[in-house]
Design a protein around this motif. Structure first.
Motif, PDB file in Angstrom:
ATOM      1  N   PHE A  28       0.592  -1.456   0.152  1.00 28.26           N
ATOM      2  CA  PHE A  28      -0.070   0.291   0.219  1.00 28.26           C
ATOM      3  C   PHE A  28       1.137   1.045  -0.122  1.00 28.26           C
ATOM      4  CE2 PHE A  28      -1.805   3.162   2.828  1.00 28.26           C
ATOM      5  CZ  PHE A  28      -3.014   3.567   2.007  1.00 28.26           C
ATOM      6  N   GLN A  29       1.812   1.312   1.094  1.00 30.17           N
ATOM      7  CA  GLN A  29       3.022   2.258   1.229  1.00 30.17           C
ATOM      8  C   GLN A  29       3.216   2.584  -0.221  1.00 30.17           C
ATOM      9  OE1 GLN A  29       2.845   4.604   3.446  1.00 30.17           O
ATOM     10  NE2 GLN A  29       1.458   3.281   4.422  1.00 30.17           N
ATOM     11  N   SER A  30       3.876   1.553  -0.989  1.00 32.24           N
ATOM     12  CA  SER A  30       4.813   1.725  -2.673  1.00 32.24           C
ATOM     13  C   SER A  30       3.568   1.612  -2.824  1.00 32.24           C
ATOM     14  CB  SER A  30       5.926   0.212  -1.929  1.00 32.24           C
ATOM     15  OG  SER A  30       5.675  -0.480  -2.456  1.00 32.24           O
ATOM     16  N   ALA A  31       2.358   1.669  -3.174  1.00 33.06           N
ATOM     17  CA  ALA A  31       1.903   2.036  -4.352  1.00 33.06           C
ATOM     18  C   ALA A  31       1.461   3.224  -5.124  1.00 33.06           C
ATOM     19  CB  ALA A  31      -0.382   1.735  -4.179  1.00 33.06           C
ATOM     20  N   PRO A  32       1.517   3.503  -6.465  1.00 33.00           N
ATOM     21  CA  PRO A  32       1.738   4.460  -7.139  1.00 33.00           C
ATOM     22  C   PRO A  32       0.279   5.212  -7.493  1.00 33.00           C
ATOM     23  CG  PRO A  32       1.419   2.927  -9.432  1.00 33.00           C
ATOM     24  CD  PRO A  32       1.581   2.026  -7.542  1.00 33.00           C
ATOM     25  N   THR A  33       0.905   6.305  -7.917  1.00 34.72           N
ATOM     26  CA  THR A  33      -0.585   6.892  -7.686  1.00 34.72           C
ATOM     27  C   THR A  33      -1.846   6.745  -9.344  1.00 34.72           C
ATOM     28  OG1 THR A  33       0.864   9.012  -6.389  1.00 34.72           O
ATOM     29  CG2 THR A  33      -1.815   9.843  -7.782  1.00 34.72           C
ATOM     30  N   ALA A  74     -16.900  -0.117   8.018  1.00 35.71           N
ATOM     31  CA  ALA A  74     -16.206   0.254   8.819  1.00 35.71           C
ATOM     32  C   ALA A  74     -16.535  -0.104  10.140  1.00 35.71           C
ATOM     33  CB  ALA A  74     -16.119   1.657   8.763  1.00 35.71           C
ATOM     34  N   ASN A  75     -15.337   0.126  11.306  1.00 38.20           N
ATOM     35  CA  ASN A  75     -16.265  -0.289  12.189  1.00 38.20           C
ATOM     36  C   ASN A  75     -15.712   0.411  13.295  1.00 38.20           C
ATOM     37  OD1 ASN A  75     -16.161  -2.015  14.423  1.00 38.20           O
ATOM     38  ND2 ASN A  75     -14.934  -3.100  14.110  1.00 38.20           N
ATOM     39  N   LEU A  76     -16.341   1.470  13.412  1.00 35.67           N
ATOM     40  CA  LEU A  76     -16.617   2.786  14.448  1.00 35.67           C
ATOM     41  C   LEU A  76     -16.997   2.135  15.936  1.00 35.67           C
ATOM     42  CD1 LEU A  76     -17.617   5.194  11.785  1.00 35.67           C
ATOM     43  CD2 LEU A  76     -15.325   4.928  12.770  1.00 35.67           C
ATOM     44  N   HIS A  77     -15.759   2.343  16.822  1.00 31.38           N
ATOM     45  CA  HIS A  77     -15.681   2.607  18.496  1.00 31.38           C
ATOM     46  C   HIS A  77     -16.255   4.153  18.919  1.00 31.38           C
ATOM     47  CE1 HIS A  77     -15.080  -1.368  18.056  1.00 31.38           C
ATOM     48  NE2 HIS A  77     -13.936  -1.202  16.956  1.00 31.38           N
ATOM     49  N   GLY A  78     -17.308   4.029  19.705  1.00 27.56           N
ATOM     50  CA  GLY A  78     -17.516   5.660  20.324  1.00 27.56           C
ATOM     51  C   GLY A  78     -18.817   6.144  20.595  1.00 27.56           C
ATOM     52  N   PRO A  79     -19.296   7.090  19.925  1.00 25.40           N
ATOM     53  CA  PRO A  79     -20.181   7.958  20.134  1.00 25.40           C
ATOM     54  C   PRO A  79     -19.967   8.900  18.331  1.00 25.40           C
ATOM     55  CG  PRO A  79     -19.061   9.597  21.600  1.00 25.40           C
ATOM     56  CD  PRO A  79     -18.626   8.136  21.100  1.00 25.40           C
ATOM     57  N   LEU A  80     -20.720   8.394  17.733  1.00 22.76           N
ATOM     58  CA  LEU A  80     -20.483   9.453  16.415  1.00 22.76           C
ATOM     59  C   LEU A  80     -21.128  10.759  16.355  1.00 22.76           C
ATOM     60  CD1 LEU A  80     -22.375   5.883  14.551  1.00 22.76           C
ATOM     61  CD2 LEU A  80     -19.376   6.567  14.988  1.00 22.76           C
ATOM     62  N   PHE A  93      -8.308   5.618  -1.365  1.00 24.43           N
ATOM     63  CA  PHE A  93      -8.485   4.616  -2.311  1.00 24.43           C
ATOM     64  C   PHE A  93      -7.715   3.991  -2.296  1.00 24.43           C
ATOM     65  CE2 PHE A  93     -12.808   6.892  -2.977  1.00 24.43           C
ATOM     66  CZ  PHE A  93     -13.547   6.069  -2.508  1.00 24.43           C
ATOM     67  N   TYR A  94      -7.302   3.036  -2.428  1.00 23.87           N
ATOM     68  CA  TYR A  94      -5.993   1.459  -2.891  1.00 23.87           C
ATOM     69  C   TYR A  94      -7.163   0.388  -3.511  1.00 23.87           C
ATOM     70  CZ  TYR A  94      -2.278  -1.334  -2.249  1.00 23.87           C
ATOM     71  OH  TYR A  94      -1.202  -2.903  -1.771  1.00 23.87           O
ATOM     72  N   ARG A  95      -6.740   0.061  -4.847  1.00 24.66           N
ATOM     73  CA  ARG A  95      -7.240  -0.721  -6.332  1.00 24.66           C
ATOM     74  C   ARG A  95      -8.373  -1.235  -5.623  1.00 24.66           C
ATOM     75  NH1 ARG A  95      -3.757  -5.983  -4.926  1.00 24.66           N
ATOM     76  NH2 ARG A  95      -3.754  -6.379  -6.108  1.00 24.66           N
ATOM     77  N   GLY A  96      -8.779   0.590  -6.127  1.00 21.72           N
ATOM     78  CA  GLY A  96     -10.588   0.827  -5.936  1.00 21.72           C
ATOM     79  C   GLY A  96     -11.720   0.530  -4.522  1.00 21.72           C
ATOM     80  N   THR A  97     -11.131   0.697  -3.705  1.00 17.75           N
ATOM     81  CA  THR A  97     -11.550   0.218  -2.005  1.00 17.75           C
ATOM     82  C   THR A  97     -11.606   1.515  -1.781  1.00 17.75           C
ATOM     83  OG1 THR A  97     -10.975  -2.370  -2.478  1.00 17.75           O
ATOM     84  CG2 THR A  97     -12.092  -1.212  -0.679  1.00 17.75           C
ATOM     85  N   ALA A  98     -11.953   2.271  -1.148  1.00 16.29           N
ATOM     86  CA  ALA A  98     -12.115   3.054   0.519  1.00 16.29           C
ATOM     87  C   ALA A  98     -10.842   2.128   1.378  1.00 16.29           C
ATOM     88  CB  ALA A  98     -13.026   3.599   0.439  1.00 16.29           C
ATOM     89  N   VAL A  99      -9.635   3.263   2.080  1.00 12.96           N
ATOM     90  CA  VAL A  99      -8.915   2.383   3.212  1.00 12.96           C
ATOM     91  C   VAL A  99      -9.155   3.035   3.776  1.00 12.96           C
ATOM     92  CG1 VAL A  99      -8.083   0.562   1.559  1.00 12.96           C
ATOM     93  CG2 VAL A  99      -7.198   2.542   1.456  1.00 12.96           C
ATOM     94  N   GLU A 111     -12.762  -1.290   6.839  1.00 12.10           N
ATOM     95  CA  GLU A 111     -12.553  -2.845   7.511  1.00 12.10           C
ATOM     96  C   GLU A 111     -11.519  -3.352   5.979  1.00 12.10           C
ATOM     97  OE1 GLU A 111     -13.455  -5.174   9.552  1.00 12.10           O
ATOM     98  OE2 GLU A 111     -13.613  -2.523  10.792  1.00 12.10           O
ATOM     99  N   ASP A 112     -11.308  -2.763   5.239  1.00 14.83           N
ATOM    100  CA  ASP A 112     -10.083  -3.536   3.414  1.00 14.83           C
ATOM    101  C   ASP A 112      -9.155  -1.938   3.530  1.00 14.83           C
ATOM    102  OD1 ASP A 112     -12.106  -3.931   2.557  1.00 14.83           O
ATOM    103  OD2 ASP A 112     -13.341  -2.992   1.983  1.00 14.83           O
ATOM    104  N   ALA A 113      -9.016  -1.832   4.762  1.00 15.16           N
ATOM    105  CA  ALA A 113      -7.352  -1.166   4.860  1.00 15.16           C
ATOM    106  C   ALA A 113      -6.463  -2.246   5.144  1.00 15.16           C
ATOM    107  CB  ALA A 113      -7.745  -0.745   5.976  1.00 15.16           C
ATOM    108  N   PRO A 114      -5.279  -2.291   4.063  1.00 14.11           N
ATOM    109  CA  PRO A 114      -4.135  -3.251   4.337  1.00 14.11           C
ATOM    110  C   PRO A 114      -3.745  -3.106   5.748  1.00 14.11           C
ATOM    111  CG  PRO A 114      -3.944  -1.543   2.919  1.00 14.11           C
ATOM    112  CD  PRO A 114      -4.718  -1.263   2.782  1.00 14.11           C
ATOM    113  N   VAL A 115      -3.038  -3.850   6.631  1.00 17.91           N
ATOM    114  CA  VAL A 115      -2.871  -3.553   8.145  1.00 17.91           C
ATOM    115  C   VAL A 115      -1.680  -4.541   8.289  1.00 17.91           C
ATOM    116  CG1 VAL A 115      -4.914  -3.732   9.298  1.00 17.91           C
ATOM    117  CG2 VAL A 115      -4.416  -5.823   8.703  1.00 17.91           C
ATOM    118  N   ASP A 116      -0.790  -3.715   9.273  1.00 11.40           N
ATOM    119  CA  ASP A 116      -0.018  -4.550   9.243  1.00 11.40           C
ATOM    120  C   ASP A 116       0.739  -5.899  10.796  1.00 11.40           C
ATOM    121  OD1 ASP A 116       2.854  -4.953  10.453  1.00 11.40           O
ATOM    122  OD2 ASP A 116       3.630  -2.909  10.374  1.00 11.40           O
ATOM    123  N   ARG A 117       0.171  -6.818  10.136  1.00 12.07           N
ATOM    124  CA  ARG A 117       0.134  -7.731  11.771  1.00 12.07           C
ATOM    125  C   ARG A 117       1.619  -8.155  12.280  1.00 12.07           C
ATOM    126  NH1 ARG A 117      -4.959  -7.102  12.036  1.00 12.07           N
ATOM    127  NH2 ARG A 117      -6.515  -8.805  11.262  1.00 12.07           N
TER     128      ARG A 117
END
Length: 151
Positions: A28-33, A74-80, A93-99, A111-117
């Protein structure tokens, strides 16, 4: 000894896996614009665009990007925030999906954001190695004490 070997094998597999746990985040970090026309295309690129929030719940975010409606998990916690509908935001957006969505009081990964495990796998591997060794050691001591006390 077989149980100890099992714990050690599983722990080492998790530690080795931790070396590869951040691959998606690195990509994700190295993806071109992307060009603005590729916002919703599944091509290997990322772009941040202006959008407007059309709906907001703890598990869904509706946005309007240049007249195109999109619903994002999304998985939002707390008051909206009560005034989120109509809020201008910046959406990555990354690969056509909002991240990622940011604007006003909103700043979160979807939820579609790439994560560091990496850290999770590393800590799990160390826990299995140390915890498994301690467990097998305690069981061996108890068994040894039982055998010593038997007539």
């Amino acid at each position: 000894m077989l149980v100890l070997a099992g714990f050690w094998t599983f722990g080492v597999v998790l530690l080795v896996g931790s070396l590869y746990g951040s691959v998606a985040s690195d990509q994700f970090q190295s993806a071109p614009t992307c060009s603005p026309g590729q916002v919703f295309a599944a091509t290997y690129c990322r772009v941040t665009v202006d959008a407007t929030v059309t709906a907001l719940t703890s598990d869904q975010v509706g946005i309007d990007v240049g007249g195109r409606q999109s619903s994002i998990e999304a998985n939002l916690h707390g008051p909206l925030p009560d005034d989120a509908v109509g809020l201008p935001v910046r959406v990555t957006f990354y690969r056509g999906t909002a991240v990622h969505i940011k604007g006003g009081d909103l700043n979160f990964d979807t939820e579609d954001a790439p994560v560091d495990r990496t850290d999770e796998l590393r800590f799990a591997g160390l826990f299995i190695l140390i915890g498994g060794t301690l467990l097998v050691g305690i069981l061996a001591l108890r068994r040894s004490a039982r055998l010593a006390n038997s007539p």
